[in-house]
Scaffold this motif. Structure first.
Motif, PDB file in Angstrom:
ATOM      1  N   ASP A 246       0.696  -1.367   0.117  1.00 26.84           N
ATOM      2  CA  ASP A 246       0.164   0.121   0.092  1.00 26.84           C
ATOM      3  C   ASP A 246       0.869   1.231   0.097  1.00 26.84           C
ATOM      4  O   ASP A 246       0.587   2.141  -0.776  1.00 26.84           O
ATOM      5  N   THR A 270      -6.476  -5.417  -5.451  1.00 28.90           N
ATOM      6  CA  THR A 270      -6.759  -6.415  -4.632  1.00 28.90           C
ATOM      7  C   THR A 270      -7.867  -7.090  -4.880  1.00 28.90           C
ATOM      8  O   THR A 270      -8.485  -6.895  -5.853  1.00 28.90           O
ATOM      9  N   THR A 273     -11.809  -7.797  -0.717  1.00 26.37           N
ATOM     10  CA  THR A 273     -12.500  -8.584   0.586  1.00 26.37           C
ATOM     11  C   THR A 273     -12.026  -7.508   1.718  1.00 26.37           C
ATOM     12  O   THR A 273     -12.801  -7.668   2.701  1.00 26.37           O
ATOM     13  N   GLN A 274     -11.210  -6.531   1.607  1.00 23.06           N
ATOM     14  CA  GLN A 274     -10.812  -5.681   2.635  1.00 23.06           C
ATOM     15  C   GLN A 274     -11.105  -4.252   2.248  1.00 23.06           C
ATOM     16  O   GLN A 274     -10.849  -3.978   1.019  1.00 23.06           O
ATOM     17  N   PRO A 275     -11.532  -3.181   2.876  1.00 24.75           N
ATOM     18  CA  PRO A 275     -11.505  -1.975   2.519  1.00 24.75           C
ATOM     19  C   PRO A 275     -10.176  -1.509   2.086  1.00 24.75           C
ATOM     20  O   PRO A 275      -8.931  -1.843   2.614  1.00 24.75           O
ATOM     21  N   SER A 277      -6.844   0.628   1.768  1.00 22.89           N
ATOM     22  CA  SER A 277      -6.144   1.363   3.025  1.00 22.89           C
ATOM     23  C   SER A 277      -6.349   2.884   2.533  1.00 22.89           C
ATOM     24  O   SER A 277      -6.500   3.420   1.566  1.00 22.89           O
TER      25      SER A 277
END
Length: 578
Positions: A246, A270, A273-275, A277
């Motif tokens: 990131d 990405t 699945t994750q917000p 950064s």
């Protein structure tokens, strides 16, 4: 995006292609003519068309008789194309008569419908890179298909006739670049190493191979008689080698912005699945605020969540809104103009670029530059999860023209630089356009089925740089300028004459719309300015009172609605003596 960089995909593929080598030459009319064509040399002839009444009809014999009568005047001679079916007579002036004088005389003669100076057209720009003409030999490829088939599909000869991309800059954030490659070495303006991976060299070395390939599809050198040519032809590169962490990506985005990149290409992402950064969000915000076009590859899976940065540029649910988004999320199309089976789809898709030839036959990907050194793609490296997952050896190196420094790769990673380079071409060609203007224009002019708008398969369609540049030529965002003049002192007058002139300019190659009118403002005896009159005439009479002082200025308004800024001081101060 768990499968980038994307090696050739071995899965069932379908092809329905009959026109892979059709050259798209958009805009045969005046709107699409290039600056080079506009400035083409004249032939020294005049093209005279006769009105039908001059020949008592349109019969070719009658037109020949009318032409003979015209030529009898003796100040011209027949020269060039004679087409009695449409009343065309081509002539040259006789010795002692200028072309301008003859044209003026002919326009005054009865029976003459039009008089034009003849210009000579030029051949479309076709660089000498062999991949543009060498036949593709992969089994199952339709006859007549060339190696760089996608250049014709994008209409690049017509695009390059409008601009060669000189001065346009694409920033590529990726795995570095082989700076010794003949396609890329002369194109690198600056390289920055933001890769903390142990045993990785500087930005001018590409251990993986992905970055070199991506950069070449954007800006590989054209007209050098070697290999391929990139979409941007003469565009240059800012190279940022990243380990795709990131912090590295965010730093690269900010650095590319500070170095005034026209567009930033990000062929990575990405899995969503994750917000995203916060530092990536902040870097994207920074680039958007500084008017850079951001382009990211969509997922290399047929999913609707494209991951960041793509989902930051075109958030969920916004794809169908042409004004929504902060950049372009790019999926991959095949040569039959369908979404590739491995490519992302859904409401986060903005546009498509070509990312593979076909699904079951033909070449294993798009030919692009590849490092001379052994690469991680070829060795089947363990990768950098979740961005570069473990992959088997790609088997992608594909020597071309006796040079082993080429490879065939497919994926959304290959589609994205086509869009990035297209954006850079448009933005640099018409620098009065801002990034949102370029983004919207690329969506509006993308190739899609007749009557279609946005679809979840290809977004707004397949990027069409020729159509985008043709449209950009007609967008005038530059304000005109004017100057008002008159006498500074008059005595005993009840009116004065003001004269106003103006100019309307545009970037080279862009068509200025022309001045529509002038707004004339007057201030009396130190009072506030008030609009006095709107006029398109070069002179106007204004009533005045003896013993008064007046200040005047003009504001030009062009046909595109651009309005000249209010000047810092008046154009004219006039004293009316008693």
């Amino acid at each position: 995006m768990p499968t980038r960089p994307q090696p050739p995909i071995a899965r069932p593929r379908v092809l329905a292609l009959a026109a892979a080598t059709v050259v798209v030459a958009l805009g045969g009319g005046a709107a699409a003519a290039s600056p080079a064509l506009a400035a083409a040399q004249t032939t020294g002839r005049l093209l005279v068309t006769l009105a039908p009444r001059a020949a008592a009809g349109t019969h070719a014999g009658a037109m020949r008789a009318a032409a003979a009568s015209l030529l009898a005047a003796g100040d011209m001679r027949r020269s060039g194309a004679q087409v009695p079916q449409i009343g065309l007579v081509s002539v040259r002036p006789q010795a002692g008569t200028t072309l301008h004088a003859l044209a003026s005389a002919l326009r005054r003669r009865a029976g003459v419908r039009s008089v034009e100076v003849e210009h000579r057209h030029q051949l479309r720009v076709v660089p000498n890179d062999p991949a543009l003409s060498a036949p593709e030999a992969a089994p199952g490829t339709p006859a007549g298909t060339v190696v760089e088939w996608w250049a014709a599909r994008l209409g690049l000869p017509a695009a390059w006739d409008i601009t060669r991309g000189t001065g346009a800059t694409v920033a590529v954030i990726d795995t570095g670049i082989d700076a010794g490659h003949p396609e890329l070495g002369p194109k690198i303006d600056q390289s920055v190493d933001n890769d903390a991976t142990p045993n990785h060299g500087p930005a001018t070395v590409d251990e993986n191979g992905h970055g070199t390939h991506v950069a070449s599809l954007a800006c590989a050198a054209g007209d050098n008689g070697v290999g391929i040519v990139g979409v941007g032809l003469d565009c240059h590169l800012l190279v940022f080698k990243s380990d795709l962490g990131d912090g590295s990506v965010a730093r690269s985005i900010v650095q590319a912005t500070d170095l005034k990149a026209d567009a930033i290409n990000m062929s990575f992402g990405t899995d969503g699945t994750q917000p995203a950064s916060q530092v990536i969000v902040d870097a994207v915000n920074y680039a958007v605020a500084h008017d850079v076009v951001l382009v990211a590859a969509a997922a290399d899976s047929p999913v609707e969540e494209q991951g960041d940065p793509a989902n930051l540029l075109q958030p969920s649910g916004t794809g169908a809104d042409i004004a929504a988004g902060r950049g372009l999320s790019v999926t991959a199309a095949t040569a039959s103009d369908a979404r590739a089976s491995f490519a992302g789809r859904g409401s986060q898709i903005s546009l498509a670029g070509y990312g593979t030839f076909a699904e079951t036959t033909g070449p294993n990907g798009l030919l692009g530059a590849f490092p001379g050194n052994a690469t991680e793609l070829e060795s089947g490296s363990p990768g950098l999860p979740p961005l570069f997952p473990a992959e088997p050896p790609c088997g992608c190196r594909s020597p071309f023209g006796g040079d082993a420094r080429y490879a065939e790769l497919q994926g959304t990673s290959m589609a994205a630089p086509m869009v990035s380079a297209s954006a850079a071409l448009v933005k640099h060609f018409n620098p009065d356009l801002h990034a949102p203007d370029v983004i919207r224009l690329l969506k509006q002019t993308a190739t899609r089925p007749a009557g279609a708008t946005w679809t979840p398969e290809l977004g707004w369609g397949i990027v069409n740089p020729a159509a985008a540049l043709t449209a950009a030529r007609l967008i005038d965002r530059r304000a005109p300028a004017s100057k008002l003049t008159g006498r500074k002192t008059v005595r005993g007058a009840r009116s004065i004459t003001l004269r106003v002139s103006g100019t309307d300019t545009a970037p080279a190659g862009v068509l200025a719309s022309g001045i529509a009118h002038f707004d004339i403002y007057r201030g009396t005896n130190g009072g506030a300015y008030r609009r006095l009159r709107t006029t398109s005439a070069p002179t106007l009479k204004v009533k005045v009172k003896r013993g008064s002082r007046y200040r005047f200025y003009s504001i030009a308004v062009d046909r595109a609605g651009n309005r000249e800024p209010v000047p810092a001081r008046s154009d004219l101060s006039t004293r009316v003596a008693r």
